[in-house]
Structures are given as C-alpha cells and as structure tokens.
Design a protein around this motif. Structure first.
Motif, mmCIF file in Angstrom:
data_model
loop_
_atom_site.group_PDB
_atom_site.id
_atom_site.type_symbol
_atom_site.label_atom_id
_atom_site.label_comp_id
_atom_site.label_asym_id
_atom_site.label_seq_id
_atom_site.Cartn_x
_atom_site.Cartn_y
_atom_site.Cartn_z
ATOM 1 N N SER A 1 0.850 -1.189 0.000
ATOM 2 C CA SER A 1 0.000 0.000 0.000
ATOM 3 C C SER A 1 0.883 1.236 0.000
ATOM 4 C CB SER A 1 -0.911 0.014 1.232
ATOM 5 O OG SER A 1 -0.142 0.114 2.417
ATOM 6 N N GLY A 2 0.445 2.267 -0.683
ATOM 7 C CA GLY A 2 1.197 3.514 -0.701
ATOM 8 C C GLY A 2 0.257 4.676 -0.837
ATOM 9 N N TYR A 3 0.280 5.585 0.107
ATOM 10 C CA TYR A 3 -0.607 6.740 0.069
ATOM 11 C C TYR A 3 0.216 7.961 -0.313
ATOM 12 C CZ TYR A 3 -4.072 3.797 2.307
ATOM 13 O OH TYR A 3 -4.956 2.795 2.589
ATOM 14 N N LYS A 4 0.213 8.273 -1.614
ATOM 15 C CA LYS A 4 0.954 9.429 -2.104
ATOM 16 C C LYS A 4 0.014 10.305 -2.899
ATOM 17 C CE LYS A 4 5.129 8.916 -3.737
ATOM 18 N NZ LYS A 4 5.932 9.634 -2.758
ATOM 19 N N GLU A 5 0.388 11.545 -3.056
ATOM 20 C CA GLU A 5 -0.472 12.492 -3.750
ATOM 21 C C GLU A 5 -0.658 12.128 -5.222
ATOM 22 O OE1 GLU A 5 -2.290 14.993 -2.570
ATOM 23 O OE2 GLU A 5 -1.666 14.299 -0.602
ATOM 24 N N GLU A 6 0.329 11.435 -5.824
ATOM 25 C CA GLU A 6 0.267 11.184 -7.256
ATOM 26 C C GLU A 6 -0.770 10.133 -7.641
ATOM 27 O OE1 GLU A 6 2.959 10.914 -5.451
ATOM 28 O OE2 GLU A 6 4.585 12.162 -6.218
ATOM 29 N N LEU B 1 -14.340 8.576 13.731
ATOM 30 C CA LEU B 1 -14.303 7.352 12.924
ATOM 31 C C LEU B 1 -12.868 6.994 12.554
ATOM 32 C CD1 LEU B 1 -17.241 7.594 10.334
ATOM 33 C CD2 LEU B 1 -16.909 5.833 12.055
ATOM 34 N N LEU B 2 -12.109 8.008 12.114
ATOM 35 C CA LEU B 2 -10.715 7.763 11.747
ATOM 36 C C LEU B 2 -9.886 7.375 12.964
ATOM 37 C CD1 LEU B 2 -10.188 10.682 9.213
ATOM 38 C CD2 LEU B 2 -10.435 8.259 8.693
ATOM 39 N N LYS C 1 -21.735 4.296 0.610
ATOM 40 C CA LYS C 1 -21.538 4.772 -0.759
ATOM 41 C C LYS C 1 -20.052 4.898 -1.081
ATOM 42 C CE LYS C 1 -25.760 7.511 -0.188
ATOM 43 N NZ LYS C 1 -26.659 6.594 -0.910
ATOM 44 N N PRO C 2 -19.669 4.757 -2.353
ATOM 45 C CA PRO C 2 -18.256 4.939 -2.726
ATOM 46 C C PRO C 2 -17.713 6.302 -2.294
ATOM 47 C CG PRO C 2 -19.503 4.000 -4.558
ATOM 48 C CD PRO C 2 -20.499 4.364 -3.504
ATOM 49 N N GLN C 3 -18.583 7.314 -2.271
ATOM 50 C CA GLN C 3 -18.132 8.658 -1.880
ATOM 51 C C GLN C 3 -17.623 8.680 -0.449
ATOM 52 O OE1 GLN C 3 -20.835 7.938 -3.567
ATOM 53 N NE2 GLN C 3 -21.103 9.356 -5.264
ATOM 54 N N TRP C 4 -18.199 7.850 0.418
ATOM 55 C CA TRP C 4 -17.747 7.847 1.821
ATOM 56 C C TRP C 4 -16.352 7.236 1.930
ATOM 57 C CZ3 TRP C 4 -20.769 11.211 1.674
ATOM 58 C CH2 TRP C 4 -22.151 11.164 1.743
ATOM 59 N N SER C 5 -16.067 6.251 1.091
ATOM 60 C CA SER C 5 -14.714 5.691 1.069
ATOM 61 C C SER C 5 -13.704 6.744 0.635
ATOM 62 C CB SER C 5 -14.664 4.488 0.125
ATOM 63 O OG SER C 5 -13.336 4.043 -0.071
ATOM 64 N N TRP C 6 -14.034 7.515 -0.432
ATOM 65 C CA TRP C 6 -13.136 8.570 -0.897
ATOM 66 C C TRP C 6 -12.948 9.627 0.189
ATOM 67 C CZ3 TRP C 6 -10.578 7.143 -4.919
ATOM 68 C CH2 TRP C 6 -11.177 6.379 -5.921
ATOM 69 N N LEU C 7 -14.041 10.010 0.840
ATOM 70 C CA LEU C 7 -13.970 11.041 1.871
ATOM 71 C C LEU C 7 -13.044 10.608 3.003
ATOM 72 C CD1 LEU C 7 -15.000 13.663 3.277
ATOM 73 C CD2 LEU C 7 -16.887 12.293 4.192
ATOM 74 N N LEU C 8 -13.226 9.387 3.495
ATOM 75 C CA LEU C 8 -12.428 8.917 4.632
ATOM 76 C C LEU C 8 -10.966 8.736 4.243
ATOM 77 C CD1 LEU C 8 -14.968 6.376 6.173
ATOM 78 C CD2 LEU C 8 -14.193 8.519 7.198
ATOM 79 N N LYS C 9 -10.704 8.271 3.021
ATOM 80 C CA LYS C 9 -9.312 8.107 2.593
ATOM 81 C C LYS C 9 -8.621 9.462 2.443
ATOM 82 C CE LYS C 9 -10.514 5.075 -0.624
ATOM 83 N NZ LYS C 9 -10.506 4.065 -1.707
ATOM 84 N N THR C 10 -9.348 10.445 1.921
ATOM 85 C CA THR C 10 -8.776 11.789 1.792
ATOM 86 C C THR C 10 -8.459 12.373 3.161
ATOM 87 O OG1 THR C 10 -10.006 12.186 -0.253
ATOM 88 C CG2 THR C 10 -9.182 14.119 0.910
ATOM 89 N N LEU C 11 -9.408 12.248 4.095
ATOM 90 C CA LEU C 11 -9.187 12.749 5.455
ATOM 91 C C LEU C 11 -8.058 11.994 6.139
ATOM 92 C CD1 LEU C 11 -12.817 13.241 6.794
ATOM 93 C CD2 LEU C 11 -11.151 15.015 6.285
ATOM 94 N N ASN C 12 -7.987 10.685 5.897
ATOM 95 C CA ASN C 12 -6.952 9.874 6.522
ATOM 96 C C ASN C 12 -5.559 10.360 6.133
ATOM 97 O OD1 ASN C 12 -5.975 6.361 6.469
ATOM 98 N ND2 ASN C 12 -6.041 7.792 8.166
ATOM 99 N N ARG C 13 -5.393 10.689 4.849
ATOM 100 C CA ARG C 13 -4.092 11.204 4.399
ATOM 101 C C ARG C 13 -3.839 12.609 4.941
ATOM 102 N NH1 ARG C 13 -5.821 8.711 -0.473
ATOM 103 N NH2 ARG C 13 -6.586 10.687 -1.277
#
Length: 691
Positions: free
Chosen positions: A157-162, A398-399, A600-612
C-alpha cells in the motif's frame, strides 16, 4: 524577486482577476465564483507577484483592473475561452475505445494472479487493449513511472499524492513442499518456527514481503533467493526444496506438480493493491473493479458462506447489544433512541411476521442498550475495553477508531453502516458573545475557540483555518467542550467562540447573550460529513444475528422517518425530550442532512482523503480504509427485505424510491408502529435531555 513561478499561475488566476474587475470588489467576486474572500486575495497576490506589477487598483468602495491588468486579460481571454471549449468538446466526445491500457505488475502477480483475473480487468476496462509489463519496484509509483504505467498492481500500500491506492484481495501465505520432508507429515497448519530454514528457497519479492517483519528478516537472511517464478519452481523440484508463496499460486502448483501445501499460521497475509493516478478517468473503472472483488468475498447468493457466518458462533452469543452514541447529533438519536424504541415495539409485538432469507431470520431475543457519551474519544476507549459493541461516530472519531483498531491486514472493528450524512456541508455555525469584537474569520486568530473534539464541527474549524492560511494548533487555542459547557463558557466569556452544528447553534442563540458569526465568507466551504456505525469485529463473528437485527430495525426506522416524518419527529421529540423545531432544523433540505445506512463509494473517498490529510494529528494514522468498510450484513438486510441495495447506494435521495423500495415490504412493520404510536415512552435508557 518574484515568489510565484510560471507553474503556479493557472487559468483560474485570470478568471478571478476578470471577476473582481466586473464585480468591483473581492467579496462580490468571491460570492460569484463560490470561493472564499481569502482565496480570492491569495490568487490575486500570486498573479501580481509573478508579473511583478500591480494588476488591480484598490480604492475605498471600488476595485478595478490597472492598464497592465486590462492588457493581460484582453490578450489571454481568448485562450481561456479556447481551453474551456476544448474541455467541453473532449468531455462530450471522450472515448477510450481501442486505446492501450498499460498495466504494471510485479512478476509474481503478473505471471500467476493476473492470468486468473485478466477477464475481469477486460470487463471493467471495456474496449481497452490491456498490455501488462513487469515492474521491479513493488512499492509505489515513481514520478517517471506515471508516464509509462496507467495502473499498477503490487503487494504494497502507498498513500501518495500522485495516485490512489486500494487493496483488491488478501491471500494467506502457504508453505509449499516439493520433496519428502517428513517433519511436515500430519500438519494442517504450521508456524514459521517449525520450518527448517536450510530447506527454504524464496522468490525475491516474497522475501521482500516477509522481510517487512524484522524478526523474519533476520531469520530468513541466509535463505537462497531467486528472481524468477519459473526458475524458483525448476530449482525447488530439482532439489526438493520448500518455498513460501501466496495461496493464489495453489491451483497453478497442484496442476503441474506433486506438492504438499500447508497454510502458515503466524505470518501476515499477502495483500494485492491497485494504484491509479488521481484525477484520471480510470478511477471510475477502477472503483468498479474493486467492487467486483468485494462482491466475490461477500456473495449473498452463496448459501454455504452465509450459513458459516450465521451459525458458527452460537455458543458465544450475547443477550445484550451495547450501542454508544455521541450526544451531539439528531442523526445519532435516530439511529440510537428511535431505533431502540422501534426495536422494542417489534420485539413485544405478536403481530409481526419476521422476514426470512433461506435459513436466516430476525431474532430479537436480546436487549438493545443505548449509552450516550459526550465524545467519540471516550466511546473508542470503551470499545477498546470491549465495554461497547457498536459506536456511532463523526468522521474524525471514525478515523480514530480505524487507526486504533487497525493491525496490518486485519481490523478489530468494522464500519458497517451510516447513521446520517451531510452532503452539502452547510450545517455548521460559529457562536460568539453578543458583545464580541469578532466580525470575520480572520478575527478568530489568537482566540480561544471551543468545539466538540472528534465531531464534524471540529473538522470544519481545522479546514476553515487551513483555507485562511492559518494553523488551528498554532493560531488559536482550541478547547474541547460540548454545547452545555460552551453555553456557560460563552456566558462568562472564558471562550471567544464555539463551533457546532446548526441545530445546537440555534438552541444557543436562544440565549440573549450570544449570536451567530456571519458565515458568508465560508459559503464555498462545502465539506461533506458522515456519522458512521462501527462494530467490534469479534462481536460480529460471535453475534451476527444481533448485528443483523439492529441494522434491520435501523432500516425500518429510516423508512418510517421518511414515510411519516411528522409522526416520526413527534416520537423522536418525546423519546429524547427535544423540540420538533430542532428536528425540523436538522433535516431542513437547505443544510443537506440525510439518514441513509448505505456505504456509498463517496464515503470511502472522503475517509481516505481525510486519513491522508490528518495523518499524525488527533490520534489518526494511515490505515486501509477500503478493507475497514464492510457492508456485508447491511446488504444481507436489504436482501431480507427484498430491496435493491446497489440502487440506493448510488442515490442521494432523502426518500426511498417507490420503483425499488416497495411499500409492501415494510407494511408488516408499519402496522406495529402505527398501532403503538401513542404508547408512552418510559425507561431510563430512552431518555435524553438537551441543553
């Protein structure tokens, strides 16, 4: 010397300059474009820094372009229009039909795993010519690789901006024996310490994967390593060696060789991750690919799988489900107190015919306890001590939960549903004393500001300060207070401002000594928020029927609330001693609050964005959000009610669709609710008083 560089200047800078000139002020231009005034000022300054001249004349009551500003806009206006026209044309005619999709993968995934799933990739990326190439770097995209590879598959796994990273599948590690190793006889499972290291041969990328564990790195330092999968097999067969491989290699091995395959019990699983460049059209197709693997694992039509989950842990089943809620949101009250009331009505009713799906039925032979808390932090602590089974938490909390319960490739908790969400992000207010000199967001700098830590209001003030180029940890003193404490603090002026949801802000505004700060400057700060339902993983395994019953009655509660809003709000106001006007305010369409349990898929995107974004702050660390989310039981409940989960998952409507959510499916529940509508609400566990 100019601070800005050419790459810092965008078409948006030119559009902002033109809008300020046309509107005659920064504030009106901000309203027109939907930006904050601070952002407008920042962009204008960047443009002036780059060109090294003044582009706007600023005078009291008027702002207009200078001669150089007019020349800049006149000579670039056609460029802006051309770019916008081309964008519309490209979007209208975009088609990837026949284009190459360059898929990079590490050698093992490419040679074995991808062959098994290539057809699925072709279905999810229709019309594309998929060309797979081997990559050596299994970690993440390098900048140079972005130009050569559209999608990357690896074991890291890699959480990078790119790029965006998601885990597709997880595989157990197997010990594979190509010879007569007698000490392996009669083993169904084996530990790494039971393996003779001298007999081990490893593929290079498997060795790297195992070496993530410092103990194994030292233990395996002397083993023979080969780079190629076929070379590994040839050498292992010739020399009767052992090797370690992920279980997706099992079918390939058993079809070619006489081997003994034993799962290794005490080493981490092998995860396969997909990396996709951010902001590309591939993200949508990749999301469909991810969902297809999720459905493989949670196929509701697979009766044996359902039987195992539901029936394996009956001996440990509890007779109580303890649900914690954070006492700051009416959405939580609906998923807590109102759901409990409906649960109790249906539990005591002899009229209710329970739905069944194959061998599964709703069983309410337990007590549902609602436990209120003032903070998500306290709830997470209680869940860690196994004193709470389910918690309803705001996004930051949640996070915190996901961070605390994440253990490499496993989770001690799961996000199983949503209590409520706010899509528009306009449900937050800032309350100040009526005599306060604070008149703008900039005036909050250096002030003592209270909010309920872990709530959406907490995230709002963090983001607001960031937008105004301030750091909430340095440029103000942030304190943790609930509405009751904050009202006292505002009265004695021990705090300068309080940030909370609109409902509680309206309650506080009823006191003569407070007022709301105008949020006209934050009109563009639309931050979606969710209140998620998390459950301990062990409780899910041991008490699946309790989890199903709660989610089932939550869905019935939401349906009743949307179908009979006046009666539902009246019942809720009695259950928690809250005024109907406050419930109406919370669900006012202007503010965007909804009750909808689907993940919803949007909640996954939201939480991943906040997580980073929040990594390393407020007790939040990076974790695998996609594997934390688990809507298996929620989809099972939708199947019990013959409802279409996936239709509702992509809908943001506040009501159930009649074409999919047939009223007859709820009629047996509605009969119980309407006949018991006037039942008095009593009991210590269903009483809550607001400020």
């Amino acid at each position: 010397m100019n601070k800005s560089k050419i790459e810092d200047i965008t078409i948006n800078h030119l559009k902002i300059l033109k809008a300020v000139d046309e509107c005659g002020s920064f504030s009106k231009a901000a309203q027109k474009l939907g930006y904050s005034q601070g952002l407008i000022s920042k962009k204008v300054k960047q443009a002036e820094d780059y060109f090294g001249v003044t582009l706007l004349n600023r005078s009291p009551g008027s702002v207009c372009l200078t001669s150089k500003g007019k020349k800049l806009i006149s000579q670039t206006l056609n460029v802006v229009k051309t770019v916008e026209n081309l964008r519309e044309e490209f979007q209208a005619t975009f088609s990837a039909e026949g284009e190459d999709l360059i898929l990079g993968a590490t050698s093992l995934i490419l040679e074995v795993w991808l062959k098994q799933h290539l057809q699925r990739f072709q279905l999810c990326f229709p019309g594309r010519n998929i060309k797979a190439i081997a990559v050596k770097d299994s970690r993440f995209f390098a900048n140079s690789q972005l130009l050569k590879i559209d999608v990357l598959l690896n074991s890291c796994s890699g959480y990078k901006e790119e790029h965006h990273c998601t885990r597709l599948t997880t595989h157990k590690m197997l010990l594979v024996s190509f010879g007569g190793h007698k000490y392996l006889d009669n083993h169904q499972l084996i530990n790494i310490d039971d393996i003779y290291i001298d007999d081990i041969l490893l593929l290079e990328e498997v060795h790297k994967e195992l070496s993530k564990n410092s103990f194994l790195m030292e233990k395996l330092s002397s083993v023979k390593i080969v780079k190629n999968y076929e070379e590994l097999l040839d050498y292992a067969v010739s020399n009767q060696k052992l090797t370690i491989l992920p279980d997706f290699c099992r079918s390939d091995l058993t079809s070619k060789y006489q081997v003994v395959v034993i799962p290794i019990e005490d080493i981490h699983d092998y995860g396969i991750y997909i990396h996709v460049p951010r902001f590309s059209e591939l993200l949508i197709s990749a999301e469909g690919l991810v969902r297809s693997f999720r459905l493989d694992q949670d196929n509701l039509e697979s009766l044996p799988h359902v039987n195992i989950i539901i029936a394996s842990y009956d001996a440990k089943e509890e007779n109580v489900l303890r649900l914690g809620i954070q006492s700051d949101s009416i959405g939580q009250f609906v998923a807590g107190y109102l759901t409990k009331h409906i649960f109790d009505l249906q539990k005591s009713s002899s009229l209710l015919e329970q739905p069944k799906l194959k061998n599964i039925e709703i069983n309410r032979d337990f007590d549902l306890q609602i436990l209120p808390f003032t903070s998500g932090k306290e709830m997470n602590r209680q869940m860690k001590r196994q004193e709470l089974d389910i918690c309803i938490l705001d996004d930051i909390s949640l996070l915190n939960n996901g961070s605390q319960f994440f253990d490499d490739l496993s989770f001690g908790s799961k996000l199983i549903g949503i209590a409520s969400y706010n899509l528009l992000g306009q449900d937050i207010n800032i309350i100040i004393h009526k005599d306060s000199p604070i008149n703008s967001i900039d005036d909050l700098k250096g002030k003592r500001i209270a909010t309920l830590f872990g709530s959406h209001a907490h995230r709002f003030i963090i983001t607001l300060f960031d937008l105004y180029n301030m750091d909430v940890n340095k440029d103000c003193r942030l304190v943790d207070e609930d509405p009751r404490e904050a009202s006292k603090s505002l009265a004695d002026k021990s705090i300068d401002a309080y940030v909370c949801c609109y409902t509680f802000a309206s309650i506080l505004e009823g006191y003569a000594f407070v007022k709301k700060l105008s949020l006209s400057q934050t009109v563009s700060l639309n931050i979606p928020s969710i209140r998620g339902i998390v459950c301990r993983s062990q409780f899910i395994k041991e008490n699946p029927k309790l989890v199903i019953a709660y989610l089932h009655d939550l869905l019935v509660t939401n349906y009743w609330f949307n179908a009979s809003p006046y009666q539902a709000k009246d019942l809720l106001s009695k259950a928690i001693n809250i005024r109907q006007s406050q419930v109406n305010q919370f669900f006012n369409p202007v503010f965007g609050n909804r009750i909808d349990p689907t993940l919803k898929p949007q909640w996954s995107w939201l939480l991943k964005t906040l997580n980073r974004r929040l990594e390393g702050k407020y007790g939040i660390s990076l974790f695998d959000v996609d594997f934390w989310i688990d809507d298996y039981f929620l989809r099972l409940v939708y199947n019990l009610l013959n409802l279409d989960y996936h239709f509702h998952q992509v809908s943001f409507s506040s009501e159930f669709s009649n074409s999919y959510f047939v009223e007859e499916q709820f009629s047996r529940h509605m009969k119980v609710l309407y006949e018991n509508y006037d039942v008095s609400l009593q009991g210590d566990d269903v009483s809550y008083t607001t400020i």
